[in-house]
Write an enzyme that holds these catalytic residues in place. Structure first.
Site, PDB file in Angstrom:
ATOM      1  N   ARG A  73     -18.199  -9.839   9.903  1.00  0.00           N
ATOM      2  CA  ARG A  73     -16.740  -9.861   9.716  1.00  0.00           C
ATOM      3  C   ARG A  73     -16.310  -8.847   8.640  1.00  0.00           C
ATOM      4  NH1 ARG A  73     -13.044 -10.226   5.828  1.00  0.00           N
ATOM      5  NH2 ARG A  73     -14.262 -11.856   4.778  1.00  0.00           N
ATOM      6  N   ASP A  74     -16.585  -9.144   7.393  1.00  0.00           N
ATOM      7  CA  ASP A  74     -16.149  -8.242   6.316  1.00  0.00           C
ATOM      8  C   ASP A  74     -16.874  -6.906   6.435  1.00  0.00           C
ATOM      9  OD1 ASP A  74     -14.690  -7.596   4.077  1.00  0.00           O
ATOM     10  OD2 ASP A  74     -15.657  -9.026   2.733  1.00  0.00           O
ATOM     11  N   HIS A 118     -17.367 -14.256  -4.019  1.00  0.00           N
ATOM     12  CA  HIS A 118     -17.392 -13.192  -3.007  1.00  0.00           C
ATOM     13  C   HIS A 118     -17.232 -11.873  -3.768  1.00  0.00           C
ATOM     14  CE1 HIS A 118     -15.969 -11.746   1.135  1.00  0.00           C
ATOM     15  NE2 HIS A 118     -15.566 -10.760   0.361  1.00  0.00           N
ATOM     16  N   HIS A 171     -17.623  -7.871  -4.227  1.00  0.00           N
ATOM     17  CA  HIS A 171     -17.867  -6.530  -3.669  1.00  0.00           C
ATOM     18  C   HIS A 171     -18.572  -5.740  -4.771  1.00  0.00           C
ATOM     19  CE1 HIS A 171     -15.591  -6.469   0.238  1.00  0.00           C
ATOM     20  NE2 HIS A 171     -15.284  -7.673  -0.248  1.00  0.00           N
ATOM     21  N   CYS A 179     -12.328  -3.445   2.590  1.00  0.00           N
ATOM     22  CA  CYS A 179     -11.131  -4.090   3.106  1.00  0.00           C
ATOM     23  C   CYS A 179     -10.145  -3.009   3.528  1.00  0.00           C
ATOM     24  CB  CYS A 179     -10.521  -4.988   2.036  1.00  0.00           C
ATOM     25  SG  CYS A 179      -8.999  -5.741   2.608  1.00  0.00           S
ATOM     26  N   ASN A 193     -19.551  -5.060   0.403  1.00  0.00           N
ATOM     27  CA  ASN A 193     -19.873  -6.345  -0.221  1.00  0.00           C
ATOM     28  C   ASN A 193     -21.203  -6.216  -0.964  1.00  0.00           C
ATOM     29  OD1 ASN A 193     -18.169  -6.972   2.239  1.00  0.00           O
ATOM     30  ND2 ASN A 193     -18.288  -8.979   1.312  1.00  0.00           N
TER      31      ASN A 193
HETATM   32  P1  HMG Z   1       2.557  -9.456  11.632  1.00  0.00           P
HETATM   33  O1  HMG Z   1       2.700  -8.089  12.185  1.00  0.00           O
HETATM   34  O2  HMG Z   1       3.467  -9.876  10.530  1.00  0.00           O
HETATM   35  O3  HMG Z   1       2.563 -10.584  12.758  1.00  0.00           O
HETATM   36  O4  HMG Z   1       1.047  -9.595  11.149  1.00  0.00           O
HETATM   37  P2  HMG Z   1       3.583 -11.016  13.829  1.00  0.00           P
HETATM   38  O5  HMG Z   1       3.591 -12.502  13.829  1.00  0.00           O
HETATM   39  O6  HMG Z   1       4.890 -10.281  13.671  1.00  0.00           O
HETATM   40  O7  HMG Z   1       2.880 -10.505  15.157  1.00  0.00           O
HETATM   41  C1  HMG Z   1       2.703  -9.142  15.439  1.00  0.00           C
HETATM   42  C2  HMG Z   1       1.840  -9.000  16.704  1.00  0.00           C
HETATM   43  O8  HMG Z   1       0.526  -9.504  16.462  1.00  0.00           O
HETATM   44  C3  HMG Z   1       2.393  -9.823  17.875  1.00  0.00           C
HETATM   45  O9  HMG Z   1       1.958  -9.168  19.061  1.00  0.00           O
HETATM   46  C4  HMG Z   1       1.611 -11.126  17.761  1.00  0.00           C
HETATM   47  O10 HMG Z   1       1.512 -11.816  18.984  1.00  0.00           O
HETATM   48  C5  HMG Z   1       0.241 -10.626  17.326  1.00  0.00           C
HETATM   49  P3  HMG Z   1       2.971  -8.203  19.891  1.00  0.00           P
HETATM   50  O11 HMG Z   1       4.115  -9.105  20.257  1.00  0.00           O
HETATM   51  O12 HMG Z   1       3.377  -7.106  18.930  1.00  0.00           O
HETATM   52  O13 HMG Z   1       2.135  -7.746  21.023  1.00  0.00           O
HETATM   53  N1  HMG Z   1      -0.503 -11.624  16.543  1.00  0.00           N
HETATM   54  C6  HMG Z   1      -1.788 -11.915  16.779  1.00  0.00           C
HETATM   55  N2  HMG Z   1      -2.677 -11.465  17.678  1.00  0.00           N
HETATM   56  C7  HMG Z   1      -3.921 -11.991  17.636  1.00  0.00           C
HETATM   57  N3  HMG Z   1      -4.319 -12.904  16.703  1.00  0.00           N
HETATM   58  C8  HMG Z   1      -3.466 -13.364  15.788  1.00  0.00           C
HETATM   59  C9  HMG Z   1      -2.137 -12.865  15.808  1.00  0.00           C
HETATM   60  N4  HMG Z   1      -1.061 -13.108  15.039  1.00  0.00           N
HETATM   61  C10 HMG Z   1      -0.069 -12.340  15.506  1.00  0.00           C
HETATM   62  N5  HMG Z   1      -3.877 -14.255  14.879  1.00  0.00           N
HETATM   63  C11 HMG Z   1      -0.909 -10.961  10.889  1.00  0.00           C
HETATM   64  C12 HMG Z   1       0.572 -10.812  10.599  1.00  0.00           C
HETATM   65  C13 HMG Z   1      -1.401 -12.119  10.065  1.00  0.00           C
HETATM   66  C14 HMG Z   1      -1.097 -11.242  12.369  1.00  0.00           C
HETATM   67  C15 HMG Z   1      -1.622  -9.644  10.540  1.00  0.00           C
HETATM   68  O14 HMG Z   1      -1.222  -9.277   9.260  1.00  0.00           O
HETATM   69  C16 HMG Z   1      -3.117  -9.736  10.588  1.00  0.00           C
HETATM   70  O15 HMG Z   1      -3.721  -9.912  11.626  1.00  0.00           O
HETATM   71  N6  HMG Z   1      -3.787  -9.602   9.413  1.00  0.00           N
HETATM   72  C17 HMG Z   1      -5.212  -9.686   9.290  1.00  0.00           C
HETATM   73  C18 HMG Z   1      -5.688  -8.729   8.268  1.00  0.00           C
HETATM   74  C19 HMG Z   1      -7.155  -8.854   7.975  1.00  0.00           C
HETATM   75  O16 HMG Z   1      -7.945  -9.340   8.756  1.00  0.00           O
HETATM   76  N7  HMG Z   1      -7.532  -8.365   6.770  1.00  0.00           N
HETATM   77  C20 HMG Z   1      -8.868  -8.346   6.350  1.00  0.00           C
HETATM   78  C21 HMG Z   1      -9.390  -9.704   5.978  1.00  0.00           C
HETATM   79  S1  HMG Z   1      -9.139 -10.209   4.312  1.00  0.00           S
HETATM   80  C22 HMG Z   1     -10.448  -9.569   3.397  1.00  0.00           C
HETATM   81  O17 HMG Z   1     -11.173  -8.746   3.866  1.00  0.00           O
HETATM   82  C23 HMG Z   1     -10.698 -10.134   2.038  1.00  0.00           C
HETATM   83  C24 HMG Z   1     -11.905 -11.110   2.003  1.00  0.00           C
HETATM   84  O18 HMG Z   1     -13.081 -10.463   2.441  1.00  0.00           O
HETATM   85  C25 HMG Z   1     -12.121 -11.630   0.576  1.00  0.00           C
HETATM   86  C26 HMG Z   1     -12.196 -10.554  -0.520  1.00  0.00           C
HETATM   87  O19 HMG Z   1     -12.891  -9.534  -0.358  1.00  0.00           O
HETATM   88  O20 HMG Z   1     -11.578 -10.818  -1.552  1.00  0.00           O
HETATM   89  C27 HMG Z   1     -11.667 -12.314   2.888  1.00  0.00           C
HETATM   90 MG    MG Z   2     -14.284  -9.145   1.196  1.00  0.00          MG
END
Ligand code: HMG
Ligand code: MG
Length: 301
Positions: free
Chosen positions: A13-14, A205, A207, A238, A247
């Site tokens: 994932r990450d 967690h 990095h 990220c 990580n």
């Molecule tokens: P948005 O654009 O505000 O969402 O994004 P929306 O509700 O307006 O929807 C936009 C489009 O996305 C729509 O489709 C929805 O249907 C679709 P369209 O009508 O344009 O065709 N949609 C989805 N599709 C599939 N699965 C879903 C979903 N939700 C909406 N769940 C949203 C908001 C949350 C969706 C977006 O910002 C997003 O997906 N973000 C994820 C980002 C991400 O994964 N970041 C990395 C992870 S965090 C990280 O790495 C940190 C961590 O490792 C810890 C650390 O290191 O500290 C965990």
């Molecule tokens: Mg991370």
């Protein structure tokens, strides 16, 4: 306090979410199988997020039903739509993402911290209702520093962690998302967290952007933390934290734990090989120190 340390593997994932080269589902499954055979028991396999935001993980619903039997798998879920997709393929172990900074939460999931927590209440309630044996982890990212708003005071990270705890999450993972923290900061934050939260519920967690991750693990171990997130080969970063390095490498973590006389489930020789096909596709050489050392030793035999 137990000598056993749980390693939560983040590679699929990450590790992959930020890579622009598309990794085929079959190769992800081979990677996960190899991680399982190397002894990893807890693997965050994918994210049910918008494919427009994270194209690399657009195959989550295809991947999930094919996961090899063995490990406990979880997946990152950002919103109710993500939960519905997860439940539709039988995923009942989820990880919710929020942060100690509004700017970072906005950049990642287009919500403020408050909006994310309000949404999580419904997600947790629906998950518990829909599935028995469910499990929820909550991330508090940018717990030390945010790439947009700068240094975070420990009180802020503790208050978000407590809100997650009150929502009924089973585990909280505290993220040094951009890999800036040093042991003295980890010590300060851990003290503040442990004043409010049982240590069994806390994970770190780290990095390893600036090479401080193992020193931070050592500090957290001393305080009694026994769950650490890491990624095979140190893959990762990220998409919304420019310059965030990989990580903490699982190889470096497993080696360090063994030398410290602590137990874990990983076979380092097998793990050193597990990421090689993915690294090959990404056109990267192994760079995690313990992985390189193990590979070099095996060439000399
Ligand atoms: P948005 O654009 O505000 O969402 O994004 P929306 O509700 O307006 O929807 C936009 C489009 O996305 C729509 O489709 C929805 O249907 C679709 P369209 O009508 O344009 O065709 N949609 C989805 N599709 C599939 N699965 C879903 C979903 N939700 C909406 N769940 C949203 C908001 C949350 C969706 C977006 O910002 C997003 O997906 N973000 C994820 C980002 C991400 O994964 N970041 C990395 C992870 S965090 C990280 O790495 C940190 C961590 O490792 C810890 C650390 O290191 O500290 C965990
Ligand atoms: Mg991370």
């Amino acid at each position: 306090m137990s000598d056993f340390v749980c390693i939560a593997e983040m590679g699929p994932r990450d590790g992959l979410q930020n890579e622009s080269v598309s990794v085929p589902t079959g190769l992800k499954l081979d990677f996960i199988r190899a991680l399982s055979e190397a002894g990893l028991e807890d693997i965050e396999a994918t994210s049910f997020v918008s494919p427009k935001w994270v194209p690399q993980l657009a195959d989550a619903t295809e991947l999930w039903p094919q996961l090899p039997v063995g490990p406990r798998y979880s997946a990152l879920v950002p919103n109710m739509k993500g939960l519905q997709k997860a439940l539709s393929v039988g995923c009942h172990r989820i990880a919710l993402f929020t942060a100690a900074s509004d700017e970072f939460t906005k950049a990642n999931i287009n919500m403020t911290i408050e909006e994310s927590l309000v949404g999580f209440a419904d997600i947790v309630a629906q998950l518990r209702e829909s599935a028995s044996g469910s499990w929820v982890r909550g991330y508090v990212s940018t717990a030390f520093e945010c790439p947009f708003s700068g240094k975070i005071e420990p009180d802020k990270a503790v208050s978000v962690a407590l809100r997650l705890l009150n929502l009924g999450v089973d585990e909280i993972s505290i993220g040094d998302t951009i890999g800036v923290a040093s042991p003295h900061e980890v010590s300060e934050l851990t003290k503040a967290l442990l004043a409010e939260i049982p240590k069994e519920k806390l994970a770190y967690h780290f990095h390893d952007t600036r090479g401080t991750a193992i020193a931070n693990v050592a500090c957290a171990l001393e305080k009694g933390i026994r769950i650490f997130d890491s990624s095979a080969a140190g893959l990762g970063g990220c998409p919304y934290a420019k310059g965030a390095g990989g990580n903490l490498a699982t190889e470096d973590l497993a080696y360090f734990l063994t030398r410290e006389g602590l137990t874990h489930s990983v076979d380092l020789a097998k793990l050193a090989l597990a990421s090689l096909p993915v690294l090959g596709l990404l056109n990267q050489c192994p760079y995690a120190k313990a992985q390189v050392a193990v590979l070099a030793e095996s060439l000399q035999k």
